[in-house]
Enzyme design. Sequence first.
Site, PDB file in Angstrom:
ATOM      1  N   CYS A   6       6.962  18.629  -5.558  1.00 60.97           N
ATOM      2  CA  CYS A   6       5.832  19.205  -4.846  1.00 60.97           C
ATOM      3  C   CYS A   6       4.820  19.689  -5.880  1.00 60.97           C
ATOM      4  CB  CYS A   6       6.306  20.379  -4.006  1.00 60.97           C
ATOM      5  SG  CYS A   6       7.580  19.887  -2.884  1.00 60.97           S
ATOM      6  N   ARG A  31       0.378  13.610  -6.607  1.00 61.79           N
ATOM      7  CA  ARG A  31       1.826  13.755  -6.371  1.00 61.79           C
ATOM      8  C   ARG A  31       2.167  13.427  -4.922  1.00 61.79           C
ATOM      9  NH1 ARG A  31       3.668  17.502 -10.662  1.00 61.79           N
ATOM     10  NH2 ARG A  31       5.553  18.081  -9.528  1.00 61.79           N
ATOM     11  N   TRP A  81       5.886  17.524  -1.012  1.00 62.89           N
ATOM     12  CA  TRP A  81       6.271  16.111  -0.883  1.00 62.89           C
ATOM     13  C   TRP A  81       7.677  16.178  -0.300  1.00 62.89           C
ATOM     14  CZ3 TRP A  81       4.742  11.106  -1.281  1.00 62.89           C
ATOM     15  CH2 TRP A  81       5.729  10.138  -1.404  1.00 62.89           C
ATOM     16  N   ASN A 107       9.613  24.178  -5.437  1.00 63.95           N
ATOM     17  CA  ASN A 107       9.751  22.751  -5.711  1.00 63.95           C
ATOM     18  C   ASN A 107      11.179  22.563  -6.195  1.00 63.95           C
ATOM     19  OD1 ASN A 107       9.639  20.142  -6.480  1.00 63.95           O
ATOM     20  ND2 ASN A 107       8.257  20.415  -8.205  1.00 63.95           N
ATOM     21  N   GLY A 108      11.919  21.660  -5.576  1.00 60.73           N
ATOM     22  CA  GLY A 108      13.276  21.408  -6.074  1.00 60.73           C
ATOM     23  C   GLY A 108      14.290  21.418  -4.944  1.00 60.73           C
ATOM     24  N   GLU A 488      14.176  -9.271 -10.690  1.00 60.58           N
ATOM     25  CA  GLU A 488      13.291  -8.093 -10.752  1.00 60.58           C
ATOM     26  C   GLU A 488      12.431  -8.144 -12.001  1.00 60.58           C
ATOM     27  OE1 GLU A 488      12.214  -6.002  -8.831  1.00 60.58           O
ATOM     28  OE2 GLU A 488      11.404  -4.414 -10.093  1.00 60.58           O
ATOM     29  N   LYS A 492       8.305  -8.230 -11.983  1.00 56.82           N
ATOM     30  CA  LYS A 492       7.469  -7.282 -12.743  1.00 56.82           C
ATOM     31  C   LYS A 492       6.439  -8.042 -13.576  1.00 56.82           C
ATOM     32  CE  LYS A 492       8.453  -3.477 -11.218  1.00 56.82           C
ATOM     33  NZ  LYS A 492       8.731  -4.141  -9.994  1.00 56.82           N
ATOM     34  N   GLU A 495       3.703  -9.694 -11.303  1.00 57.41           N
ATOM     35  CA  GLU A 495       2.737  -8.803 -10.641  1.00 57.41           C
ATOM     36  C   GLU A 495       1.906  -8.007 -11.646  1.00 57.41           C
ATOM     37  OE1 GLU A 495       4.436  -5.833  -8.067  1.00 57.41           O
ATOM     38  OE2 GLU A 495       6.175  -5.563  -9.328  1.00 57.41           O
ATOM     39  N   HIS A 511      21.829 -27.052 -12.819  1.00 59.77           N
ATOM     40  CA  HIS A 511      21.490 -27.731 -11.548  1.00 59.77           C
ATOM     41  C   HIS A 511      19.994 -27.938 -11.427  1.00 59.77           C
ATOM     42  CE1 HIS A 511      25.642 -27.197 -10.361  1.00 59.77           C
ATOM     43  NE2 HIS A 511      25.555 -25.961 -10.810  1.00 59.77           N
ATOM     44  N   LYS A 614      -0.005  -1.010  -2.831  1.00 59.57           N
ATOM     45  CA  LYS A 614       1.243  -0.279  -3.027  1.00 59.57           C
ATOM     46  C   LYS A 614       2.154  -0.430  -1.818  1.00 59.57           C
ATOM     47  CE  LYS A 614       4.305   2.257  -4.915  1.00 59.57           C
ATOM     48  NZ  LYS A 614       5.149   1.567  -5.921  1.00 59.57           N
TER      49      LYS A 614
HETATM   50  C1  AGP Z   1       7.414  -4.192  -6.451  1.00 63.26           C
HETATM   51  O1  AGP Z   1       7.026  -3.824  -7.745  1.00 63.26           O
HETATM   52  C2  AGP Z   1       6.237  -4.336  -5.496  1.00 63.26           C
HETATM   53  N1  AGP Z   1       5.435  -3.192  -5.493  1.00 63.26           N
HETATM   54  C3  AGP Z   1       6.681  -4.800  -4.121  1.00 63.26           C
HETATM   55  O2  AGP Z   1       7.523  -5.918  -4.289  1.00 63.26           O
HETATM   56  C4  AGP Z   1       7.448  -3.740  -3.283  1.00 63.26           C
HETATM   57  O3  AGP Z   1       8.715  -3.529  -3.842  1.00 63.26           O
HETATM   58  C5  AGP Z   1       7.609  -4.316  -1.861  1.00 63.26           C
HETATM   59  O4  AGP Z   1       6.318  -4.505  -1.326  1.00 63.26           O
HETATM   60  C6  AGP Z   1       8.411  -3.390  -0.942  1.00 63.26           C
HETATM   61  O5  AGP Z   1       7.735  -2.169  -0.809  1.00 63.26           O
HETATM   62  P1  AGP Z   1       8.520  -0.959  -0.096  1.00 63.26           P
HETATM   63  O6  AGP Z   1       9.704  -0.660  -0.969  1.00 63.26           O
HETATM   64  O7  AGP Z   1       7.528   0.158  -0.044  1.00 63.26           O
HETATM   65  O8  AGP Z   1       8.956  -1.414   1.259  1.00 63.26           O
END
Ligand code: AGP
Length: 619
Positions: A6, A31, A81, A107-108, A488, A492, A495, A511, A614
């Site tokens: 928070c 935050r 938060w 906070n905590g 993963e 990264k 993106e 394969h 996001k």
């Molecule tokens: C991952 O780095 C991306 N931002 C994206 O793949 C994200 O993980 C995906 O859109 C799922 O988002 P969420 O966890 O908020 O559901």
Amino acid sequence: MLAAMCGIVGYVGGQPALDVVIAGLKRLEYRGYDSAGVAVQTESDGTLAVDKRAGKLANLEKSLADTPLPGGTTGIGHTRWATHGGPTDANAHPHLDDTAKVAVVHNGIIENFAALRAEIAERGHQLRSETDTEVVAHLLGEEYEGDLAEAMRKVCRRLDGAFTLVAVHADSPGVVVGARRNSPLVVGRGEGENFLASDVAAFIAHTREAVELGQDQVVELRAGSVTVTDFDGAPAEVREYHVDWDASAAEKGGYDYFMLKEIAEQPKAVADTLLGRIGTDGRLTLDEVRIEDRVLRAVDKIVIVACGTAFHAGMIAKYAIEHWTRVPCEVELASEFRYRDPILDQQTLVIAISQSGETMDTLMALRHAREQGAKVLAICNTNGSTIPRESDAVLYTHAGPEVAVASTKAFLTQLVACYLVALYLGQVRGTKWGDEINEVIRQLADAPRQVEEVLGTMEPVRELARSLADAPAVLFLGRHVGYPVALEGALKLKELAYMHAEGFAAGELKHGPIALIEQDLPVVVVVPSPRGRSVLHDKIVSNIQEIRARGARTIVIAEEGDEAVAPYADHLIRIPATPTLLQPLVSTVPLQVFACELATAKGHEVDQPRNLAKSVTVE
Ligand code: AGP
């Protein structure tokens, strides 16, 4: 009730406290929060004037405009938060004691708040919220005998967990008292005025002279003095420093990007996600999982639905769930799930993993699952978001707000939450004995230290990343839980660096994908522990030899002491030895740093990559 991550502001001096506090809370806006509140010691009679509202800070500001508080030059404020428990006016901070003479923000996580709550209620106090913070307000009210700092010390000695507390008392004009254990709290020293905040961003517009409080310390702030003691009242050593960040950098904790800050926050995020979930009897207590044990015992299939990074977390969860519970577990891309006419019924447990809790693909998948009679458990990082609200139960991660689009700390905490769910299912269904569960919990408890250790050895990874800024592509290989880690790592890089990057199961090379190998092509290989499934280790060593023989530039992630890989690694990145299933907690971190550094070398805006949002709130 948990109140992690928070924003806290306290002020005492000559300016109108409300203006300073609200402006400070705004600087903590990054935050994230779902409720906010302030308490001001009124100039006239010293009583506390309080206003607190659910929703964004703007809601509070509107309320303050409609019904202004009386003026005062001492005050505290808070943005919550929430980690679990609705973001409501009643749960918003500050919290008051019965006499409304004490106001406290927090906070905590106070781990022993349930016992304290019962004690408070027995002594006849009226509890008006579900929060752990309110218990502190009542305790302070009881302990106060004219010295708020002394009352704070007495109360803190009774608290377990991680907390930052800031309080004012109507009978102590011009005094703000703070306490800190495991959660950040920093003092801003001004001329004839002093500040308290969760981070310097809140007061950097007024002063750059800061004092960082240490563990188990109480600070008493007056306009002209700052007094710091330990919880027993002995004078304490503190670190004074000059803040040379500008305000926007301060929000990022001095890092250039939120992503870098969030990568660095992973040890704490993992520790916070574990906090409060292991009962004193050693049993897991996932108090937000509201699906009855008998229902969990009847589950005969688990389906995980998620997108992107959350999907990769689900892939890793599958290994743990099936190994520890022997329940078949499918992992599905949420966007594909409901269109394949899945077989679901009352014995199916669907686990929806989502950082934002607003991903439309995942939301629609869980709606479909519930229509088919399945129970849905959400694993989510955003309290009060849609996905937990529409699920039967939720287990919150405590990563704190994740601002950067590329998910990092949320991913590690999703893994922790998935491990906890798998262990809980094992506990409830009797497929894991208590001592076995305790052993895994002990190993998990060491994860924050191991992640910290990896973070401290990342300079060679950053150098390597910069050297590959012009590489045409990067491939990622892994086996077992290393395969989703490879996916993963590739995501990264896609993106952030906008590069062609692809993750493969190492066993798939022959394969087809091995045709992609050409001279100097960088290939990252995540190597499983040689101590766990050693056959997997030996096979992946062969895979490394195969690609190296064809000219690949091998970047090998392998645990300390694994010498078998050394002869075939052009670059060897060491990670601490961990149990097989937990390795993703440490093997993912170099891939996050690698992608972030390579994107930075390309001059990309790391926190907001092109074309991405996001939270994908459309299908
Ligand atoms: C991952 O780095 C991306 N931002 C994206 O793949 C994200 O993980 C995906 O859109 C799922 O988002 P969420 O966890 O908020 O559901």
